[in-house]
Write a protein that holds these residues in place. Structure first.
Motif, PDB file in Angstrom:
ATOM      1  N   UNK A   1       0.959  -1.307  -0.091  1.00 20.98           N
ATOM      2  CA  UNK A   1      -0.045   0.091  -0.194  1.00 20.98           C
ATOM      3  C   UNK A   1       1.087   1.319  -0.147  1.00 20.98           C
ATOM      4  N   UNK A   2       2.126   1.335   0.723  1.00 22.84           N
ATOM      5  CA  UNK A   2       2.641   2.455   0.942  1.00 22.84           C
ATOM      6  C   UNK A   2       4.058   2.300   0.088  1.00 22.84           C
ATOM      7  N   UNK A   3       4.447   1.374  -0.753  1.00 26.49           N
ATOM      8  CA  UNK A   3       5.833   1.269  -1.254  1.00 26.49           C
ATOM      9  C   UNK A   3       5.650   0.736  -2.504  1.00 26.49           C
ATOM     10  N   UNK A   4       6.648   1.277  -3.566  1.00 26.84           N
ATOM     11  CA  UNK A   4       6.728   0.782  -4.977  1.00 26.84           C
ATOM     12  C   UNK A   4       8.376   0.706  -5.198  1.00 26.84           C
ATOM     13  N   UNK A   5       8.715  -0.358  -5.378  1.00 28.69           N
ATOM     14  CA  UNK A   5      10.156  -0.512  -5.733  1.00 28.69           C
ATOM     15  C   UNK A   5      10.478  -1.943  -6.319  1.00 28.69           C
ATOM     16  N   UNK A   6      11.819  -2.402  -6.070  1.00 28.63           N
ATOM     17  CA  UNK A   6      12.224  -3.501  -6.733  1.00 28.63           C
ATOM     18  C   UNK A   6      13.457  -3.955  -6.042  1.00 28.63           C
ATOM     19  N   UNK A   7      13.720  -5.370  -6.163  1.00 25.85           N
ATOM     20  CA  UNK A   7      14.949  -5.846  -5.931  1.00 25.85           C
ATOM     21  C   UNK A   7      15.589  -6.294  -7.146  1.00 25.85           C
ATOM     22  N   UNK A   8      16.690  -5.784  -7.357  1.00 28.13           N
ATOM     23  CA  UNK A   8      17.652  -5.731  -8.178  1.00 28.13           C
ATOM     24  C   UNK A   8      17.842  -7.217  -8.606  1.00 28.13           C
ATOM     25  N   UNK A   9      18.101  -7.860  -9.862  1.00 27.76           N
ATOM     26  CA  UNK A   9      18.331  -6.787 -10.899  1.00 27.76           C
ATOM     27  C   UNK A   9      16.939  -6.580 -11.607  1.00 27.76           C
ATOM     28  N   UNK A  10      16.629  -5.393 -12.120  1.00 30.63           N
ATOM     29  CA  UNK A  10      15.421  -5.214 -12.771  1.00 30.63           C
ATOM     30  C   UNK A  10      15.442  -5.793 -14.385  1.00 30.63           C
ATOM     31  N   UNK A  11      14.404  -6.359 -14.122  1.00 27.67           N
ATOM     32  CA  UNK A  11      14.327  -6.960 -15.708  1.00 27.67           C
ATOM     33  C   UNK A  11      12.834  -7.450 -16.029  1.00 27.67           C
ATOM     34  N   UNK A  12      12.484  -7.811 -17.070  1.00 23.07           N
ATOM     35  CA  UNK A  12      11.219  -8.010 -17.657  1.00 23.07           C
ATOM     36  C   UNK A  12      10.758  -9.422 -16.960  1.00 23.07           C
ATOM     37  N   UNK A  13       9.548  -9.598 -17.105  1.00 21.43           N
ATOM     38  CA  UNK A  13       8.929 -10.990 -16.363  1.00 21.43           C
ATOM     39  C   UNK A  13       8.146 -11.729 -17.787  1.00 21.43           C
ATOM     40  N   UNK A  14       8.212 -13.033 -17.746  1.00 22.97           N
ATOM     41  CA  UNK A  14       7.584 -13.829 -18.681  1.00 22.97           C
ATOM     42  C   UNK A  14       6.660 -14.847 -18.090  1.00 22.97           C
ATOM     43  N   UNK A  15       5.565 -15.025 -18.537  1.00 21.14           N
ATOM     44  CA  UNK A  15       4.575 -15.943 -17.625  1.00 21.14           C
ATOM     45  C   UNK A  15       3.778 -16.856 -18.793  1.00 21.14           C
ATOM     46  N   UNK A  16       3.564 -17.789 -18.799  1.00 22.62           N
ATOM     47  CA  UNK A  16       2.699 -18.847 -19.583  1.00 22.62           C
ATOM     48  C   UNK A  16       3.243 -19.153 -20.891  1.00 22.62           C
ATOM     49  N   UNK A  17       4.786 -19.132 -20.984  1.00 19.42           N
ATOM     50  CA  UNK A  17       5.197 -19.492 -22.060  1.00 19.42           C
ATOM     51  C   UNK A  17       4.926 -20.668 -22.747  1.00 19.42           C
ATOM     52  N   UNK A  18       4.800 -20.968 -24.103  1.00 25.04           N
ATOM     53  CA  UNK A  18       4.466 -22.170 -24.731  1.00 25.04           C
ATOM     54  C   UNK A  18       5.479 -22.058 -25.910  1.00 25.04           C
TER      55      UNK A  18
END
Length: 293
Positions: A169-186
């Motif tokens: 609710x209060x935070x928007x960030x990331x744990x490096x490395x910053x990269x794209x995400x891929x799901x449901x790959x066929x």
């Protein structure tokens, strides 16, 4: 004032200007009785740093424009902007302050632990965003970490490099490395759906499950940029598809990304969000939260 200028108005100052005063105020937050409903126990909190509010009674949050919609009981955005401006003519806009990048903030994160999403607070946050809880648990993780000696936890969405997007609710960030995400790959997928952030990805899955949105094709790959600035990192992968269905934000950055993809020529690119011009992004579409494009 336009939308961007109105969003810079300090919510606490605006509420005081219309006669709503905090019952408790600190350097970082202020508590009020909700100004648009009967609220015997103050359950309306304003995060001063982010200039957003959260109503614990309704499990609902937003910016000053969302607040104006509730106070003035209209979804006419032009009218809301005018009413806010008229109600608080003397309030200066908030100064834009420099915020270090998520990668920079990551240097202070320590003792990172991941697990199944079980936190009631984090599930409640997903519910406030309209996300199906089963989908959230399946696609996300619960991340605990320390920062400057204090312990925190957040929803974590994994990327292909082992990093995580973090959200609560209060935070928007990331744990490096910053990269794209891929799901449901066929292995044989010829098409993909492209999302800017993982909340839009979760919103898409929720809309499909609810039968409110049909997948644009059969078994597409699902790719999340985790920031439109990551588009360059995804280009080599995207060139392998015949069709790309873009669910990017209805803003200049989203439209420029679509234009860039169309310049590849070898791929047919569809801007799906053009069909929903009054919604900023897929999560707003899920919440039926209309605004001017």
């Amino acid at each position: 004032m336009n939308i961007a200028q109105t969003k810079q108005i300090d919510i606490v100052d605006f509420l005081k200007a219309i006669g709503c005063f905090p019952t408790k105020e600190t350097a970082c937050a202020a508590w009020f009785r909700a100004p648009y409903r009967e609220d015997m126990t103050p359950s309306f909190k304003v995060n001063k740093n982010r200039n957003i509010w959260y109503d614990f009674g309704l499990a609902r949050s937003g910016d000053i424009i969302d607040l104006g919609i509730l106070i003035y009981r209209t979804h006419d955005i032009s009218r809301v902007l005018k009413l806010i401006e008229n109600a608080a003519p003397g309030i200066p806009v908030r100064a834009r302050t420099f915020q270090p990048s998520s990668e920079g903030r990551n240097e202070t994160l320590r003792n990172i632990r991941t697990g199944t999403l079980t936190s009631v607070a984090l599930k409640s946050y997903l519910t406030s965003r309209g996300i199906d809880i089963e989908i959230g648990i399946r696609e996300c993780r619960e991340i605990h970490y320390t920062c400057h000696g204090k312990t925190y936890f957040a929803i974590g969405f994994p990327n292909i490099a082992g990093g995580y997007e973090l959200r609560n609710l209060y935070y928007k960030g990331c744990i490096a490395p910053k990269e794209i995400s891929v799901a449901n790959t066929a292995k044989t997928a010829l098409s993909c759906c492209l999302f800017e952030g993982f909340m839009d990805f979760l919103s898409y899955l929720t809309l499909v499950r609810q039968g409110k949105l049909l997948p644009p094709c059969r078994q597409p790959d699902l790719i999340v940029l985790n920031s439109v600035s990551n588009l360059s990192k995804a280009l080599s992968r995207l060139k392998a598809y015949k069709k790309i269905y873009c669910f990017l934000d209805n803003d200049d950055a989203g439209r420029k990304a679509v234009d860039l993809l169309r310049e590849m020529n070898t791929v047919t690119v569809y801007n799906v969000m053009e069909a929903f011009p009054y919604y900023k992004d897929v999560n707003d579409l899920l919440l039926n939260k209309k605004r001017m494009p």
